[in-house]
Design a protein around this motif. Structure first.
Motif, short mmCIF file in Angstrom:
data_model
loop_
_atom_site.label_atom_id
_atom_site.label_comp_id
_atom_site.label_asym_id
_atom_site.label_seq_id
_atom_site.Cartn_x
_atom_site.Cartn_y
_atom_site.Cartn_z
N UNK A 30 2.02 -3.03 -11.35
CA UNK A 30 2.55 -3.78 -12.13
C UNK A 30 3.23 -5.02 -11.36
N UNK A 31 3.44 -4.96 -10.21
CA UNK A 31 3.83 -6.04 -9.47
C UNK A 31 3.13 -7.17 -8.94
N UNK A 32 1.64 -6.62 -9.29
CA UNK A 32 0.74 -7.81 -8.73
C UNK A 32 0.73 -9.14 -9.69
N UNK A 85 -8.33 -4.87 -6.90
CA UNK A 85 -9.58 -3.89 -6.51
C UNK A 85 -9.22 -3.63 -5.01
N UNK A 86 -8.88 -4.61 -4.13
CA UNK A 86 -8.66 -4.54 -2.86
C UNK A 86 -7.44 -3.48 -2.60
N UNK A 87 -6.63 -3.63 -3.27
CA UNK A 87 -5.49 -2.58 -3.12
C UNK A 87 -5.80 -1.21 -3.49
N UNK A 88 -6.56 -0.89 -4.53
CA UNK A 88 -7.00 0.46 -4.78
C UNK A 88 -8.00 0.90 -3.78
N UNK A 121 0.61 -1.34 -0.04
CA UNK A 121 -0.03 -0.11 -0.03
C UNK A 121 0.90 1.27 -0.06
N UNK A 122 1.99 1.33 0.67
CA UNK A 122 2.87 2.40 0.71
C UNK A 122 3.51 2.73 -0.78
N UNK A 123 3.80 1.57 -1.20
CA UNK A 123 4.32 1.37 -2.53
C UNK A 123 3.28 2.07 -3.76
N UNK A 124 1.99 1.71 -3.33
CA UNK A 124 1.07 2.28 -4.22
C UNK A 124 1.08 4.04 -3.97
N UNK A 125 1.26 4.50 -2.84
CA UNK A 125 1.13 5.66 -2.49
C UNK A 125 2.18 6.27 -3.35
N UNK A 126 3.48 5.83 -3.24
CA UNK A 126 4.90 6.36 -3.85
C UNK A 126 4.81 6.22 -5.25
N UNK A 127 4.65 4.96 -5.86
CA UNK A 127 4.70 4.83 -7.24
C UNK A 127 3.65 3.54 -7.59
N UNK A 128 2.43 4.34 -7.98
CA UNK A 128 1.11 3.40 -8.27
C UNK A 128 1.43 2.58 -9.58
N UNK A 129 1.99 3.08 -10.25
CA UNK A 129 2.47 2.28 -11.67
C UNK A 129 3.29 1.14 -11.22
#
Length: 155
Positions: free
Chosen positions: A94-96, A109-112, A82-90
């Motif tokens: 991409x790592x999912x 969906x759960x991450x976003x 989740x912190x990585x999503x805040x810093x670099x969403x792309x």
């Protein structure tokens, strides 16, 4: 040995969160219907799978004999993602893994929507409880009161 088992349970919980919760999150919207008929079978199965993953998480959170690593490590992974999503969403998206399947789409969906952040915060709570790191193998028997032998003065 307890923490090694906790590590293995943590790996199993991470797999359950990814596959079960991801698949369920993708299929639960099938419960929303425009008719008054019974809910769809796929939506009910998705809800059941998510409830199963939640029960596993609840058991690992509540049972004091389970190492805090069982929920703490997957929780830290979810918070880090989740912190990585805040810093670099792309990069976070991409790592999912398995994005072409329903597992990856549901996990996305759960991450976003922040569900994984909330879940991760709840999962790391046992790591901050000192009593969860110790075992009660050496309980002291000072609670047992020994009755002295009768002296005969009162009888």
């Amino acid at each position: 040995m307890r923490h090694l088992i906790g590590l293995i349970l943590g790996l199993a919980l991470a797999v359950a969160v990814f596959f079960a919760a991801g698949w369920g999150a993708e299929h639960v919207p099938a419960l929303v219907g425009h008719s008054v008929a019974l809910p769809s079978r796929t939506g009910l199965i998705g809800l059941g799978v998510m409830l199963g993953a939640g029960v596993l998480l609840g058991i690992l959170l509540a049972v004091p004999a389970v190492s805090p690593l069982a929920t703490g490590l997957p929780g830290l992974l979810l918070l880090g993602w989740t912190a990585l999503l805040a810093v670099s969403s792309h990069r976070a998206l991409a790592w999912i893994p398995l994005q072409g399947h329903t597992f990856g789409a549901g996990f996305r969906i759960l991450l976003l929507n922040g569900t994984l952040a909330l879940l991760g915060m709840a999962m790391i709570v046992p790591m901050f409880l000192p009593s969860r790191w110790r075992t009660d193998r050496y309980e002291d028997d000072s609670d047992v009161l020994e009755v002295p032998a009768p002296t005969g003065l009162l009888s």
